[in-house]
Scaffold this active site. Structure first.
Site, PDB file in Angstrom:
ATOM      1  N   SER A 114      -0.974  -3.475  10.513  1.00 16.32           N
ATOM      2  CA  SER A 114      -0.605  -4.352   9.403  1.00 16.32           C
ATOM      3  C   SER A 114       0.672  -5.117   9.713  1.00 16.32           C
ATOM      4  O   SER A 114       1.639  -4.538  10.208  1.00 16.32           O
ATOM      5  CB  SER A 114      -0.412  -3.518   8.141  1.00 16.32           C
ATOM      6  OG  SER A 114      -1.595  -2.813   7.850  1.00 16.32           O
ATOM      7  N   CYS A 156       1.246  -7.328  11.993  1.00 15.69           N
ATOM      8  CA  CYS A 156       1.521  -7.439  13.429  1.00 15.69           C
ATOM      9  C   CYS A 156       0.789  -8.600  14.075  1.00 15.69           C
ATOM     10  O   CYS A 156       0.627  -8.626  15.298  1.00 15.69           O
ATOM     11  CB  CYS A 156       1.194  -6.138  14.132  1.00 15.69           C
ATOM     12  SG  CYS A 156       2.365  -4.826  13.713  1.00 15.69           S
ATOM     13  N   HIS A 176     -10.138  -2.656  11.810  1.00 13.85           N
ATOM     14  CA  HIS A 176      -9.036  -3.470  11.288  1.00 13.85           C
ATOM     15  C   HIS A 176      -8.776  -4.598  12.283  1.00 13.85           C
ATOM     16  O   HIS A 176      -7.787  -4.578  13.016  1.00 13.85           O
ATOM     17  CB  HIS A 176      -7.801  -2.580  11.130  1.00 13.85           C
ATOM     18  CG  HIS A 176      -6.687  -3.170  10.338  1.00 13.85           C
ATOM     19  ND1 HIS A 176      -5.384  -2.719  10.436  1.00 13.85           N
ATOM     20  CD2 HIS A 176      -6.651  -4.173   9.424  1.00 13.85           C
ATOM     21  CE1 HIS A 176      -4.608  -3.416   9.617  1.00 13.85           C
ATOM     22  NE2 HIS A 176      -5.351  -4.304   8.995  1.00 13.85           N
ATOM     23  N   ARG A 226       2.450 -12.111  -0.397  1.00 18.98           N
ATOM     24  CA  ARG A 226       1.143 -12.466   0.173  1.00 18.98           C
ATOM     25  C   ARG A 226       0.528 -13.673  -0.508  1.00 18.98           C
ATOM     26  O   ARG A 226       0.882 -14.024  -1.624  1.00 18.98           O
ATOM     27  CB  ARG A 226       0.193 -11.282   0.027  1.00 18.98           C
ATOM     28  CG  ARG A 226       0.689 -10.017   0.739  1.00 18.98           C
ATOM     29  CD  ARG A 226      -0.278  -9.503   1.723  1.00 18.98           C
ATOM     30  NE  ARG A 226       0.284  -8.468   2.573  1.00 18.98           N
ATOM     31  CZ  ARG A 226      -0.241  -8.109   3.736  1.00 18.98           C
ATOM     32  NH1 ARG A 226      -1.321  -8.704   4.183  1.00 18.98           N
ATOM     33  NH2 ARG A 226       0.310  -7.167   4.467  1.00 18.98           N
ATOM     34  N   ARG A 276       0.834  -1.193   0.000  1.00 18.84           N
ATOM     35  CA  ARG A 276       0.000   0.000   0.000  1.00 18.84           C
ATOM     36  C   ARG A 276       0.877   1.253   0.000  1.00 18.84           C
ATOM     37  O   ARG A 276       1.939   1.284   0.605  1.00 18.84           O
ATOM     38  CB  ARG A 276      -0.893   0.025   1.253  1.00 18.84           C
ATOM     39  CG  ARG A 276      -2.107  -0.891   1.174  1.00 18.84           C
ATOM     40  CD  ARG A 276      -2.975  -0.768   2.418  1.00 18.84           C
ATOM     41  NE  ARG A 276      -2.277  -1.216   3.600  1.00 18.84           N
ATOM     42  CZ  ARG A 276      -1.741  -0.420   4.514  1.00 18.84           C
ATOM     43  NH1 ARG A 276      -1.860   0.896   4.397  1.00 18.84           N
ATOM     44  NH2 ARG A 276      -1.121  -0.913   5.550  1.00 18.84           N
ATOM     45  N   LYS A 322      -9.516  -2.447   1.979  1.00 23.99           N
ATOM     46  CA  LYS A 322      -9.203  -1.311   2.840  1.00 23.99           C
ATOM     47  C   LYS A 322      -9.988  -0.062   2.433  1.00 23.99           C
ATOM     48  O   LYS A 322     -10.442   0.710   3.272  1.00 23.99           O
ATOM     49  CB  LYS A 322      -7.695  -1.039   2.846  1.00 23.99           C
ATOM     50  CG  LYS A 322      -6.888  -2.218   3.421  1.00 23.99           C
ATOM     51  CD  LYS A 322      -7.313  -2.499   4.826  1.00 23.99           C
ATOM     52  CE  LYS A 322      -6.878  -3.794   5.448  1.00 23.99           C
ATOM     53  NZ  LYS A 322      -5.531  -4.186   5.521  1.00 23.99           N
TER      54      LYS A 322
HETATM   55  P1  GTP Z   1      -1.895  -7.673   7.620  1.00 26.14           P
HETATM   56  O1  GTP Z   1      -2.426  -8.708   6.718  1.00 26.14           O
HETATM   57  O2  GTP Z   1      -0.853  -6.809   6.984  1.00 26.14           O
HETATM   58  O3  GTP Z   1      -2.962  -6.830   8.245  1.00 26.14           O
HETATM   59  O4  GTP Z   1      -1.028  -8.424   8.794  1.00 26.14           O
HETATM   60  P2  GTP Z   1      -1.457  -9.289  10.070  1.00 26.14           P
HETATM   61  O5  GTP Z   1      -1.744  -8.375  11.214  1.00 26.14           O
HETATM   62  O6  GTP Z   1      -2.494 -10.271   9.711  1.00 26.14           O
HETATM   63  O7  GTP Z   1      -0.084 -10.022  10.447  1.00 26.14           O
HETATM   64  P3  GTP Z   1       0.330 -11.568  10.322  1.00 26.14           P
HETATM   65  O8  GTP Z   1      -0.476 -12.463  11.221  1.00 26.14           O
HETATM   66  O9  GTP Z   1       0.368 -11.927   8.892  1.00 26.14           O
HETATM   67  O10 GTP Z   1       1.798 -11.523  10.917  1.00 26.14           O
HETATM   68  C1  GTP Z   1       2.804 -10.709  10.380  1.00 26.14           C
HETATM   69  C2  GTP Z   1       4.155 -11.195  10.805  1.00 26.14           C
HETATM   70  O11 GTP Z   1       4.238 -11.242  12.248  1.00 26.14           O
HETATM   71  C3  GTP Z   1       4.458 -12.607  10.317  1.00 26.14           C
HETATM   72  O12 GTP Z   1       5.766 -12.648   9.827  1.00 26.14           O
HETATM   73  C4  GTP Z   1       4.302 -13.453  11.547  1.00 26.14           C
HETATM   74  O13 GTP Z   1       5.119 -14.589  11.517  1.00 26.14           O
HETATM   75  C5  GTP Z   1       4.682 -12.507  12.686  1.00 26.14           C
HETATM   76  N1  GTP Z   1       3.976 -12.868  13.950  1.00 26.14           N
HETATM   77  C6  GTP Z   1       2.651 -13.124  14.089  1.00 26.14           C
HETATM   78  N2  GTP Z   1       2.349 -13.490  15.359  1.00 26.14           N
HETATM   79  C7  GTP Z   1       3.511 -13.457  16.051  1.00 26.14           C
HETATM   80  C8  GTP Z   1       3.855 -13.736  17.421  1.00 26.14           C
HETATM   81  O14 GTP Z   1       3.028 -14.087  18.255  1.00 26.14           O
HETATM   82  N3  GTP Z   1       5.175 -13.581  17.763  1.00 26.14           N
HETATM   83  C9  GTP Z   1       6.118 -13.188  16.849  1.00 26.14           C
HETATM   84  N4  GTP Z   1       7.369 -13.070  17.271  1.00 26.14           N
HETATM   85  N5  GTP Z   1       5.827 -12.934  15.544  1.00 26.14           N
HETATM   86  C10 GTP Z   1       4.544 -13.065  15.160  1.00 26.14           C
HETATM   87  C1  SPV Z   2      -2.711  -4.460   5.483  1.00 23.55           C
HETATM   88  O1  SPV Z   2      -1.754  -3.788   5.053  1.00 23.55           O
HETATM   89  O2  SPV Z   2      -3.228  -4.241   6.608  1.00 23.55           O
HETATM   90  C2  SPV Z   2      -3.239  -5.581   4.687  1.00 23.55           C
HETATM   91  C3  SPV Z   2      -2.740  -5.750   3.324  1.00 23.55           C
HETATM   92  O3  SPV Z   2      -4.083  -6.312   5.169  1.00 23.55           O
HETATM   93  S1  SPV Z   2      -3.536  -4.707   2.179  1.00 23.55           S
HETATM   94  O4  SPV Z   2      -4.738  -5.379   1.719  1.00 23.55           O
HETATM   95  O5  SPV Z   2      -2.585  -4.482   1.075  1.00 23.55           O
HETATM   96  O6  SPV Z   2      -3.895  -3.465   2.823  1.00 23.55           O
HETATM   97 MN    MN Z   3      -4.534  -5.732   7.333  1.00 27.75          MN
END
Ligand code: GTP
Ligand code: SPV
Ligand code: MN
Length: 617
Positions: free
Chosen positions: A281, A283, A259, A398, A91, A239
Site C-alpha cells: 500500500s 508504494c 494486490h 484519497r 485501514r 480488500k
Molecule cells: P495503495 O492505493 O495504498 O495500494 O497505494 P499505491 O501502491 O497505488 O501507491 P501510489 O501509486 O498511490 O503511490 C504512493 C506514493 O508513492 C505517492 O505519494 C507517490 O507519489 C509515491 N511514488 C509512486 N511512484 C514513485 C516513484 O517511482 N518514485 C518515488 N520516489 N515515489 C513514488
Molecule cells: C491499500 O491500503 O492498499 C489501499 C487503500 O488500496 S484501502 O482501500 O483503504 O485498503
Molecule cells: Mn492498495
C-alpha cells in the site's frame, strides 16, 4: 446469527419496495436482508439500483446532511469532499480478523478469531446499530457482470458515503440481482458505521465508532465490518472481498487474488505486453498503472491499479482481470510532474476524502503543485497556511474516481476474459539493499522473491511510518489464509503454466536512497526505462549479469537517453552487499520459522541456495 423473534412488520415500516427481479435465488437474498434488518433495526431499507438518478440523489442528500462538501463545479464538476473523523483515516489492521474454523488456516500473519466467538461479539455490536438510519442493499459484481472470472456480492451498509464509493469502485446494479435470481453464488458483506441515531439526535458529519471490527468468515464467505467508514474498512468489495475472501476462493478453485496493478505496455514496434505488479500500500501501484513513459515511442494503457485476479488458461498462460471499476488512490504526491494521468483523470465526478479545500472551492494536497496555496482549509476543517509544520491534506487522503475516466484506460480494460500476462513485478519501498531491478531465474525463484518482499510502512494503515516490515507479495494485510499455504499455492499455479508461457518475474525498487537521503532513481515516468529493459530481456535481446540474488542489468544496457543519472548513483542502485544480504537471509529464516514447518520445501531450498551464493560472492 440467531434471528430476533420480533421481526418488525415490513410493510408498516416502508420496507416493501423490493426490486422488480424475480427468480428462485432472490428468496435467499430477501431472507438474508430481513435477518440483517431485524438485527440492526434500520429506519428503512433502500435497494440500490445503480442508476445515475439514484447516485445524484444520494450525493445531494449527503451535501444536505453536511457529510459532503460540493466542490466548485467550475473547477471540479460533479465532485465532492468528505472529511473523515480524525480517528478514522486508514485501514485498521489491528482490528482486522480472519475467523476461520481452524486457527492454523489463518496463520501467524493474520489476527485469528474463533468464528462462534466473533459472531457473538458482532451480534452484540450490530444489534440496533442502524437505528435511525437507512440500510442500503448494494448488489455488486467484481469484474464484468457474468464474466468467467467475475464474482458477485451484496453489501448492506448504513453509510451513504460507502454506497456512492461502491458505485464508483464496482459494477453495481440490477443486472447483478438477475444473476442472483438465476441462482449464482454471492458473498455476503455487512457494514455499519456503528452510530445509531436516537429520534431527533443530530448526525455527525462522519459517523463512526471507536470500537472497530473488520471480520472475515472464509468458511461461509462473509464479511462483517463495524465502526469505520474509511476505504478498505468500508468498501467491502475491495480488500475484504476481492483480496481476503477471494484469495481463499482462489486457493480452493486454482487461481490467485493479488494486490496488483495491471498494465499493457506497447513497444515502439507496436507489440503489446501485459505486466502485473504487486507493491505494498502506498508504494507506487497507481503511479505505475498510469505510467507515461519518458522514452519516445513507448505507450502504456491502464487496466487496473490495485487488485488483479489471475487464472491459468487452457493455453498455459496466466490470464488476469482487474475486478474493480474505479480507483481509490492516494492523493499526496499526485501532481503534473509525477502522475499527470491521474491529475487528468480527476477533472470531475470524483469524491475526495481528507484533502485540503481551496478558498475557490477546489481541492489541494501536498505534491499537486510545487507550491502550496497561501490559504487553505486543511483536512480537519481548520484554517491552514504554509509553514504551519503540518500537512494540509492527510497523508492517506484519497480520490475515488471511475476507471473509465482515465485518459489512457485500455479500451478493453473490462473485458471478461482478461489479458495474458508476460511479466510479474514484485516491489517495495526499500532505502537500502534492494536493487532497481533484478530478474528471477525461474518461477520458484520468483515466488521466493515475492515471499521475501519487505517494505517501509506507509500511511495507508495504522502503524509507524518508515518502519521496515515483511510484506510478502504485498499481501501481508490481505491474504485470507495461512501465508505459507499461499506460498505453496503460488508454486502450484506455476506448475499449471507452460514453462515457456509463464510470466517472467522481476523484483523492482524505485525507492533506494543514497547516503545523503535522496532517491537515487528519478522514478515515475522514468520507470519506463526499467520496463523497457525488462521487455528487451524477455524478448532475448539483452544479456543480464548473474548476481547472488538474481540477474541484474548491465547499467550500460539501460536506456538513459535524456536523463542524468550519475554513474556513481547507477552503481549504488545495483550494489549488492553480501553481508547485508546475509542479514536479509537471516530475517527470511526467522520469518519462515514462524510458520512451524509449513513453508514449502522448495522455498527453504531457495533460501539455502541464496546463502550459498552469497558466501561465494
Ligand atoms: P495503495 O492505493 O495504498 O495500494 O497505494 P499505491 O501502491 O497505488 O501507491 P501510489 O501509486 O498511490 O503511490 C504512493 C506514493 O508513492 C505517492 O505519494 C507517490 O507519489 C509515491 N511514488 C509512486 N511512484 C514513485 C516513484 O517511482 N518514485 C518515488 N520516489 N515515489 C513514488
Ligand atoms: C491499500 O491500503 O492498499 C489501499 C487503500 O488500496 S484501502 O482501500 O483503504 O485498503
Ligand atoms: Mn492498495
Amino acid at each position: 446469527f440467531t434471528r430476533p423473534t420480533s421481526t418488525p412488520a415490513r410493510e408498516a415500516r416502508g420496507f416493501g419496495r423490493r426490486p422488480h427481479v424475480t427468480g428462485a435465488g432472490m428468496d435467499a437474498l430477501y431472507a438474508w436482508v430481513d435477518e440483517i434488518a431485524a438485527l440492526t433495526q434500520p429506519a428503512g431499507i433502500h435497494w440500490v439500483d445503480g442508476s445515475r438518478a439514484e447516485n445524484d440523489a444520494l450525493l445531494r442528500q449527503q451535501v444536505d446532511e453536511g457529510k459532503l462538501i460540493k466542490l466548485n463545479p467550475e473547477w471540479r464538476p460533479g465532485s465532492y469532499l468528505a472529511r473523515s473523523h480524525p480517528s478514522d483515516v486508514a485501514r485498521t489492521e489491528g482490528r482486522t480478523f480472519i475467523a476461520s474454523e481452524r486457527e492454523e488456516d489463518a496463520g501467524p500473519t493474520n489476527n485469528w478469531a474463533d468464528p462462534a466467538e466473533m459472531r457473538s461479539i458482532l451480534t452484540g455490536l450490530f444489534e440496533g446499530s442502524m437505528r435511525g438510519r437507512t440500510m442500503y442493499v448494494v448488489p455488486f459484481s467484481m469484474g464484468a457482470v457474468g464474466g468467467p472470472l467475475s464474482h458477485i456480492g451484496v453489501q448492506v451498509t448504513d453509510s451513504a458515503y460507502a454506497v456512492t464509493s461502491i458505485g464508483i469502485m464496482t459494477h453495481v446494479g440490477t443486472a447483478v440481482l438477475e444473476q442472483i435470481a438465476d441462482g449464482a453464488g454471492w458473498v455476503k458483506t455487512v457494514h455499519s458505521v456503528g452510530a445509531p441515531l436516537a429520534p431527533g439526535e443530530e448526525d455527525a458529519a462522519w459517523p463512526c465508532n471507536d470500537e472497530k471490527y473488520i471480520a472475515h468468515f472464509p468458511d461461509t464467505l462473509e464479511v462483517w465490518s463495524f465502526g469505520s467508514g474509511y476505504g478498505g474498512n468500508a468498501i467491502l468489495a475491495k480488500k475484504c472481498f476481492a483480496l481476503r475472501i477471494a484469495s481463499v476462493i482462489g486457493r480452493d478453485e486454482g487461481w490467485l487474488a493479488e494486490h496488483m496493478l495491471l498494465i499493457r505496455v506497447i513497444a515502439p514496434s507496436g507489440k503489446a505486453y501485459h505486466v502485473a505488479a504487486a507493491f505494498p500500500s502506498a508504494c507506487g501501484k497507481t503511479n505505475l498503472a498510469m505510467l507515461r513513459p519518458t522514452i519516445p515511442g513507448w505507450r502504456v494503457e491502464t487496466l487496473g491499479d490495485d487488485i488483479a485476479w489471475l487464472r491459468p488458461g487452457d493455453d498455459g498462460r496466466l490470464w488476469a482481470i482487474n475486478p474493480e471499476a474505479g480507483f481509490f488512490g492516494v492523493a499526496p504526491g499526485t501532481g503534473e510532474s509525477t502522475n499527470v494521468t491521474a491529475v487528468e483523470t480527476l477533472w470531475g465526478n470524483t469524491i475526495f476524502t481528507n484533502v485540503a479545500l481551496r478558498p475557490d472551492g477546489d481541492v489541494w494536497w501536498e505534491g499537486l503543485t510545487d507550491e502550496a496555496p497561501p490559504h487553505l482549509t486543511d483536512w480537519e476543517g481548520n484554517a491552514w497556511t504554509p509553514g504551519l509544520g503540518r500537512p494540509a491534506a492527510h497523508p492517506n487522503s484519497r480520490f475515488t474516481v471511475a476507471a473509465a475516466q482515465c485518459p489512457q484506460i485500455a479500451s478493453d480494460w473490462d473485458a471478461p476474459q482478461g489479458v495474458p500476462l508476460d511479466v510479474i513485478l514484485f516491489g517495495g519501498r526499500r532505502a537500502t539493499n534492494v536493487p532497481l531491478v533484478v530478474e528471477a531465474t525461474d518461477w520458484t525463484h520468483g515466488v521466493f522473491m515475492g515471499s521475501n518482499i519487505s517494505s517501509e510502512r506507509t500511511a495507508a494503515a495504522e502503524g509507524t511510518v518508515g518502519e521496515l516490515r515483511r510484506d510478502p507479495f504485498a499481501m501481508l494485510p490481505f491474504c485470507g489464509y495461512n501465508m505459507a499455504d499461499y506460498f505453496g499455492h503460488w508454486l502450484k499455479i506455476g506448475q499449471k503454466l507452460r514453462f515457456d508461457r509463464a510470466p517472467r518475474i522481476f523484483q523492482v525498487n524505485w525507492f533506494r536512497k543514497g547516503s545523503d537521503g535522496r532517491f537515487l532513481w528519478p522514478g515515475f515516468g522514468d520507470n519506463s526505462r526499467v520496463i523497457d529493459w525488462i521487455i528487451r530481456r524477455i524478448d532475448g535481446e539483452v544479456d543480464a549479469v548473474d548476481s547472488p540474488i538474481g540477474r541484474l542489468p548491465r547499467t550500460s544496457d539501460l536506456n538513459l537517453d535524456g536523463i542524468e543519472v550519475p554513474q556513481a548513483d547507477l552503481d549504488e542502485l545495483f550494489a549488492i552487499d553480501p553481508t547485508s544480504w546475509q542479514r536479509e537471509a537471516d530475517l527470511t529464516e526467522e520469518f519462515y520459522a514462524t510458520f512451524d514447518g509449513r513453508v514449502p520445501a522448495a522455498l527453504e531450498s531457495e533460501l539455502s541456495a541464496l546463502r550459498y551464493r552469497l558466501k561465494q560472492a
